[in-house]
Write an enzyme that holds these catalytic residues in place. Structure first.
Site, PDB file in Angstrom:
ATOM      1  N   CYS A 157       0.868  -1.186   0.000  1.00  0.00           N
ATOM      2  CA  CYS A 157       0.000   0.000   0.000  1.00  0.00           C
ATOM      3  C   CYS A 157       0.900   1.230   0.000  1.00  0.00           C
ATOM      4  CB  CYS A 157      -0.928   0.004   1.205  1.00  0.00           C
ATOM      5  SG  CYS A 157      -1.989   1.466   1.287  1.00  0.00           S
ATOM      6  N   HIS A 185      -8.318  -3.864  -7.734  1.00  0.00           N
ATOM      7  CA  HIS A 185      -8.367  -2.413  -7.757  1.00  0.00           C
ATOM      8  C   HIS A 185      -8.724  -1.925  -9.168  1.00  0.00           C
ATOM      9  CE1 HIS A 185      -6.108  -3.218  -4.153  1.00  0.00           C
ATOM     10  NE2 HIS A 185      -5.938  -1.942  -3.867  1.00  0.00           N
ATOM     11  N   GLY A 229      -0.604   5.287  -4.203  1.00  0.00           N
ATOM     12  CA  GLY A 229       0.812   4.978  -4.403  1.00  0.00           C
ATOM     13  C   GLY A 229       1.030   3.815  -5.340  1.00  0.00           C
ATOM     14  N   THR A 230       0.383   2.686  -5.059  1.00  0.00           N
ATOM     15  CA  THR A 230       0.502   1.557  -5.982  1.00  0.00           C
ATOM     16  C   THR A 230      -0.243   1.864  -7.280  1.00  0.00           C
ATOM     17  OG1 THR A 230      -1.428   0.395  -5.021  1.00  0.00           O
ATOM     18  CG2 THR A 230       0.757  -0.120  -4.102  1.00  0.00           C
TER      19      THR A 230
END
Length: 334
Positions: A89, A222, A253-254
């Site tokens: 994360c 996601h 971030g990812t």
């Protein structure tokens, strides 16, 4: 029995992060990916109690620090999220680093630098701390890559979408503006959440990626929706959806890593270039393609993402077994 957890609450560019500083379970000294599996199997009630309502909410993000197993890392982390224990994360990493440094929970071996053992692999950090406070954090994320390009999928209520499946620590369906998705104008957060659930379900029927170097990381959980930027300092505006109802308040971030890997894989970004991703609330992460790397048989990148976080307070949380809702709840989708 009443369980007590001491937490440091923060937010990373708008997205909440809860660092569990006391009360976490002792785990055997193993690689953090193995400890994560033990935590999920034996202690997942802690994640649910601290992330779900009534102590958390649909966008809560959290982390627990453990001693590193790898000798090249300062510490290890298990991410606890509403959607499960994620391999990585980005916003959570920036938040936990800021909180851990400002509150003295970790002492870097090399000032200005940290190396973190995550379930997805080693993540290196640089940070700016001119005094008592961390002003910025740059995360050198795990190798990221474009897994599948131009995947066509029929989404109820939207029509036929063409998406790219990209990995940046988690797998994302990346949706750029097109006929069935003209952008954010005319849609609200509830629409994005519903479209995301439908897309994820439809995509699972035609694409189920597995990481070429770690079979425990698989599936698209996601969704990253894109549009043109509103912030003059950004290159694009995105909304990251995860879990059942959550839309990331930070730029992700990812998600920023996955976006850069997608652009690199399609020849639209090169090594050394930056990509600034704007969130729905206007905050910005600055991504950069640090190097080209191989991810199994795929051509990928080593990305970095820079942002900031701020501590919002200390929080002692009780989980009382007498409470019928001790282990948390989520509202069912209607």
């Amino acid at each position: 029995m009443r369980h007590s957890f001491f937490c440091i609450d923060a937010h990373t560019c708008g997205n909440p992060v809860r660092l569990v500083a006391g009360g976490a379970p002792l785990l055997p000294h193993l690689p953090i990916a193995e400890r994560r599996a033990i935590f999920v199997r034996e202690h997942d009630w802690i994640r649910q109690a601290l992330m779900f309502e009534p102590r958390g909410h649909d966008i809560m993000s959290g982390a627990i620090i453990y001693p590193a197993y790898r000798t090249d890392c300062d510490f290890a982390v298990i991410f606890i999220e509403v959607s499960g224990c994620l391999p990585m994360c980005g916003a959570g990493t920036m938040g936990l680093v800021t909180a851990a440094l400002e509150e003295g929970l970790v002492t870097p071996r090399n000032p200005g630098r940290l190396s973190i053992e995550t379930p997805a692999g080693r993540v290196d950090i640089t940070y700016d701390k001119p005094g008592d406070f961390v002003e910025s954090v740059r995360m050198f994320n795990v190798a990221s890559y474009l897994h599948a390009a131009d995947v066509e999928v029929e989404v109820p209520g939207l029509g036929r979408l063409t998406v790219d499946v990209s990995y940046g620590g988690n797998y994302y369906a990346v949706v750029e503006p097109q006929a069935a998705w003209p952008g954010f104008d005319g849609v609200n957060a509830s629409d994005i959440a519903e479209f995301s659930r439908r897309l994820r379900t439809a995509l699972a029927m035609v694409c189920h990626p597995t990481h070429p170097e770690d079979y425990t990381i698989s599936g698209v959980h996601h969704v990253l929706w894109f549009d043109v930027a509103k912030n003059a300092e950004a290159d694009g505006r995105g909304a990251v959806f995860y879990g059942d109802n959550a839309i990331d308040r930070s730029p992700g971030g990812t998600g920023t890593s996955a976006r850069m890997a997608q652009l690199f894989g399609k020849g639209r970004l090169i090594v050394g270039e930056t990509f600034r991703q704007e969130s729905l609330i206007g905050t910005v992460f600055e991504g950069r393609v640090e190097a080209e790397v191989a991810v199994g048989e795929f051509k990928g990148i080593k990305p970095s993402v820079g942002g900031w976080a701020r501590i919002t307070g200390h929080n002692t949380i009780f989980v009382d077994d007498r409470d019928p809702l001790a282990h948390g709840f989520q509202l069912s989708r209607m």
